[in-house]
Design a protein around this motif. Structure first.
Motif, PDB file in Angstrom:
ATOM      1  N   ALA A 428       0.840  -1.199   0.000  1.00 29.76           N
ATOM      2  CA  ALA A 428       0.000   0.000   0.000  1.00 29.76           C
ATOM      3  C   ALA A 428       0.876   1.251   0.000  1.00 29.76           C
ATOM      4  N   PRO A 429       0.729   2.151  -0.983  1.00 27.43           N
ATOM      5  CA  PRO A 429       1.534   3.376  -1.037  1.00 27.43           C
ATOM      6  C   PRO A 429       0.943   4.475  -0.153  1.00 27.43           C
ATOM      7  N   ARG A 430       1.561   5.609  -0.165  1.00 22.96           N
ATOM      8  CA  ARG A 430       1.112   6.713   0.687  1.00 22.96           C
ATOM      9  C   ARG A 430      -0.249   7.254   0.272  1.00 22.96           C
ATOM     10  N   VAL A 431      -0.599   7.085  -0.985  1.00 23.93           N
ATOM     11  CA  VAL A 431      -1.878   7.611  -1.452  1.00 23.93           C
ATOM     12  C   VAL A 431      -3.047   6.716  -1.019  1.00 23.93           C
ATOM     13  N   PHE A 432      -2.739   5.520  -0.520  1.00 26.60           N
ATOM     14  CA  PHE A 432      -3.807   4.583  -0.154  1.00 26.60           C
ATOM     15  C   PHE A 432      -4.765   5.137   0.906  1.00 26.60           C
ATOM     16  N   PRO A 433      -4.274   5.818   1.970  1.00 27.43           N
ATOM     17  CA  PRO A 433      -5.224   6.349   2.965  1.00 27.43           C
ATOM     18  C   PRO A 433      -6.279   7.275   2.366  1.00 27.43           C
ATOM     19  N   VAL A 434      -5.917   7.980   1.294  1.00 30.33           N
ATOM     20  CA  VAL A 434      -6.892   8.863   0.643  1.00 30.33           C
ATOM     21  C   VAL A 434      -8.002   8.024   0.008  1.00 30.33           C
ATOM     22  N   LEU A 435      -7.593   6.970  -0.716  1.00 28.70           N
ATOM     23  CA  LEU A 435      -8.583   6.095  -1.342  1.00 28.70           C
ATOM     24  C   LEU A 435      -9.431   5.395  -0.286  1.00 28.70           C
ATOM     25  N   TRP A 436      -8.809   4.952   0.792  1.00 27.35           N
ATOM     26  CA  TRP A 436      -9.534   4.258   1.856  1.00 27.35           C
ATOM     27  C   TRP A 436     -10.562   5.178   2.511  1.00 27.35           C
TER      28      TRP A 436
END
Length: 707
Positions: A428-436
């Protein structure tokens, strides 16, 4: 609220007579049930030939309750009345149990039966139903109800153990066979009361009073063939370990489906998923299951795997596929989301094509679960999904793409509950929390608990991927040696992008390409469908679901064509203006029944949730009108005031509106291969999800001809 329990069929692989010999040893008391203190026979009757024996017992049971409850109730023991009827000729034992203590406050009713197995006369079946209704209990009704149901569930588990214990005791004594009862050859007049003793050594077993515990209560045993019922071994083999109350919920929901969808019903595994999704709340599970079955039928999801051809773009750029199974035998699906050009796929194929792709994956998952259940010999009802996010970036957060993802999640959550066993999110990259943050609110809480997220290479260490997947099937792109047979992804060429108009047209075609239509039915505004018949003996067939409210279904015949209603935006007098675009009225208000048109079938009242199929053989050419009319419960005739039930029913039908989903077809009599049934024939079809077809006893097999 009345608490109900319905057991599955418990099969003893022993003859009925031997089971009765074991059962009778439970009385007058049973050391395996410490709370069962004692019992006494208060009435005993024998038939003249000794074939039937009736015994009534008064059983004393210790009140296994907190001390506070005992002090408030003022009792240490509870008394139950057991009525047992043994029919040696039919080889059946019927047991009825009711409570004597607190009978004015609490109603406990239990019915049990021992019968011969329908397919093996050397085996014995046991069934049990119970109901508990606490009207008042010193202000502690809820607590008493929970305590009673908990104790009853615990005692159910002991029922089979007790029979097995006494069977072993008989075996140790050398008793392995007891002859069946046979009528006496020439009974002397004075020997009438001794006939039972003359039949076999098992006569010492006049009749048992089966009480698999005195604390819950039955609804009458359900009618139906034994093929309609579930047995304990089947549940354990194909559905898993369920508590007695969970088994009861499954059986009762299944019975309701058999009654309302009189034909094929969904497979038990599918019904169980919806129950689990609603924590075995039967009412909530029934509601979402019916909605899902209607959705499947309307969009022909049952035939998706056989009828839908995946576009070549998906073969080339959709980076996902099935890959062996996990350590628990669950099918494994791998999706390399980070390598997928979601924006390009949405622009080139549209949202609906991607939705169909995901639906086909879920349908394939259901098939693989059934296959793995057979292969591994244990119930497998869900799959594991591995999502590799390497390469995920802001391009994946393109707003139309996220919108399509949310739509897909919504559809899957509503129609495929409890199919995800575990979701492994890797790299999971750093942008994943945004998608989550965007998608997690649309995911059920129970589903979110199955998510495991690994950042970077954390999945390679202890507690990582090897805990869930065998090392030899780990994909090569995750450091394993196994090759995956699906596309590696890449950017979809912009030359393949389609215009918004083309995508909209394609999406409309995908979801309107269905044989089923929907219509709204309003109070005072029925929906009517015109069918013109040119050849006598043609067969009108129909298949419809009542999605909302209750309707009355009618068929009329007229020799002259009704005039289509003229739409008048001014609403001039004389014109028929439908309250909705999917509501059509054809019978002119000036027409008289019996003169301008005639009724050719008896009206059929259809309840919400029912699925109805039938056919009508025409006698004359002309115009036939199929009508769905709003149905409201008749007001109480004994009072001028509306009943509470009527008020609640009226509130449930918003604005006096009903909804039906229907399909009709006209066949020549020589082409019709079904049974010519009347309006009373009610059958529903769920081909992919149906385990077996059960014909309703209410269906009529005779043909009905217009007259």
């Amino acid at each position: 609220m009345v608490q109900q329990y319905q057991s599955p069929v418990r099969v003893y692989k022993h003859p009925f007579e031997l089971i009765m010999a074991a059962y009778v040893r439970r009385f007058p008391n049973c050391p395996l049930i410490p709370i069962f203190v004692d019992s006494e026979v208060v009435k005993e009757e024998h038939s003249d030939d000794g074939a039937t024996v009736f015994i009534e017992r008064r059983c004393k049971v210790e009140a296994d309750a907190p001390r506070l409850f005992k002090r408030m109730a003022g009792v240490d023991y509870l008394y139950f009345i057991h009525k047992n009827t043994l029919d040696r000729r039919e080889r059946a034992l019927h047991i009825e149990v009711v409570n004597e203590t607190f009978s004015n406050r609490v109603i406990v009713h239990e019915i049990c039966s021992y019968t011969v197995h329908p397919e093996n006369e050397e085996w014995t079946c046991f069934e049990q139903t119970a109901s508990l209704d606490i009207k008042s209990f010193f202000g502690f009704e809820n607590a008493a109800e929970k305590l009673a149901m908990k104790q009853y569930a615990n005692s159910i588990k002991k029922g089979k153990e007790i029979i097995e214990y006494y069977l072993k005791e008989l075996e140790d004594e050398g008793v392995t066979h007891i002859p069946r009862w046979s009528p006496p050859q020439a009974p002397p007049p004075t020997a009438r009361l001794q006939l039972p003793l003359a039949s076999t050594p098992a006569n010492a077993i006049p009749v048992p009073t089966a009480k698999e515990t005195p604390s819950a209560s039955p609804t009458d045993l359900p009618a139906g063939s034994p093929d309609d019922k579930l047995d304990v071994d089947y549940i354990r083999r194909y559905l898993g370990d369920l508590t007695p109350l969970q088994e009861s919920c499954l059986i009762r929901l299944r019975q309701w489906l058999q009654e309302t969808h009189k034909g094929k019903i969904p497979k038990d595994q599918h019904v169980l998923r919806f129950l689990r999704a609603r924590d075995f709340n039967m009412e909530k599970a029934r509601e979402i299951l019916c909605q899902s079955l209607t959705w499947r039928k309307q969009h022909q999801v049952d035939f998706l795997l056989d009828s839908w051809e995946r576009p070549q773009l998906l073969h080339d750029y959709y980076t996902g596929g099935w890959h062996h199974h996990d350590r628990d035998g669950r099918p494994l699906y791998i999706l390399r989301l980070g390598q997928m050009d979601t924006k390009g796929l949405v622009r080139a194929l549209g949202e609906e094509s991607l939705l169909r792709q995901v639906l086909s994956i879920n349908e394939e998952g259901l098939r693989r679960c059934e296959e793995n259940t057979r292969v591994f010999g244990r119930p497998i009802s869900c799959w594991t999904c591995l999502v590799d996010l390497e390469g995920l970036n802001m391009r994946h957060l393109w707003r139309p793409g996220v919108k399509a993802l949310l739509r897909i999640i919504e559809v899957v959550e509503a129609n495929y509950p409890e199919t995800l066993g575990c979701l492994l999110i890797l790299r999971a990259p750093r942008v994943f929390p945004v998608l989550w943050t965007l998608v997690s609110p649309f995911i059920d809480e129970n589903t979110r608990k199955k998510f495991l997220v690994y950042a970077a290479n954390d999945y390679q260490g202890p507690g990582g991927l090897v805990n869930y997947i065998d090392r030899e099937v780990i994909p090569d792109f995750l450091g394993g040696d196994c090759l995956c047979e699906f596309p590696e992804g890449g950017m979809v060429p912009k030359s393949l992008y389609r215009t918004a108009e083309a995508l909209e047209s394609e999406e409309l075609r995908l979801w309107t390409d269905t044989i089923y239509k929907t219509a709204s039915v309003f109070k005072g505004a029925p929906h009517e469908l015109l069918i013109e018949i040119s050849e006598p003996s043609s067969v009108i067939t129909w298949d419809f679901d009542v999605c909302k409210g209750d309707v009355i279904f009618n068929i009329y015949h007229s020799r002259r064509a009704p005039q289509p209603p003229k739409r008048d935006v001014q609403g001039a007098h004389g014109s028929i203006v439908s309250p909705a675009t999917n509501n059509m009225q054809l019978i002119d208000r000036s027409w008289f029944l019996g003169k301008d048109y005639s009724m050719v079938e008896t009206a059929l009242t259809c309840k919400e949730g029912e699925s109805v199929q039938g056919s009508h053989v025409t006698r004359w050419p002309g115009f036939y009108i199929l009508q769905w009319r709003f149905h409201c419960s008749p007001a109480c005739s004994t009072s001028s005031l509306p009943r509470v039930d009527d008020v609640l029913a009226s509130l449930q039908v918003s604005s006096h509106k009903c909804k039906v989903m229907f399909y009709t077809e006209v066949l020549g009599s020589e082409d019709f291969r079904g049974s010519m049934t009347s309006l009373e024939s009610s059958h529903s079809g769920f081909s992919q999800l149906s385990a077996a077809t059960t014909t309703s006893s209410q269906s009529q097999s005779s043909s009905t001809v217009s007259r």
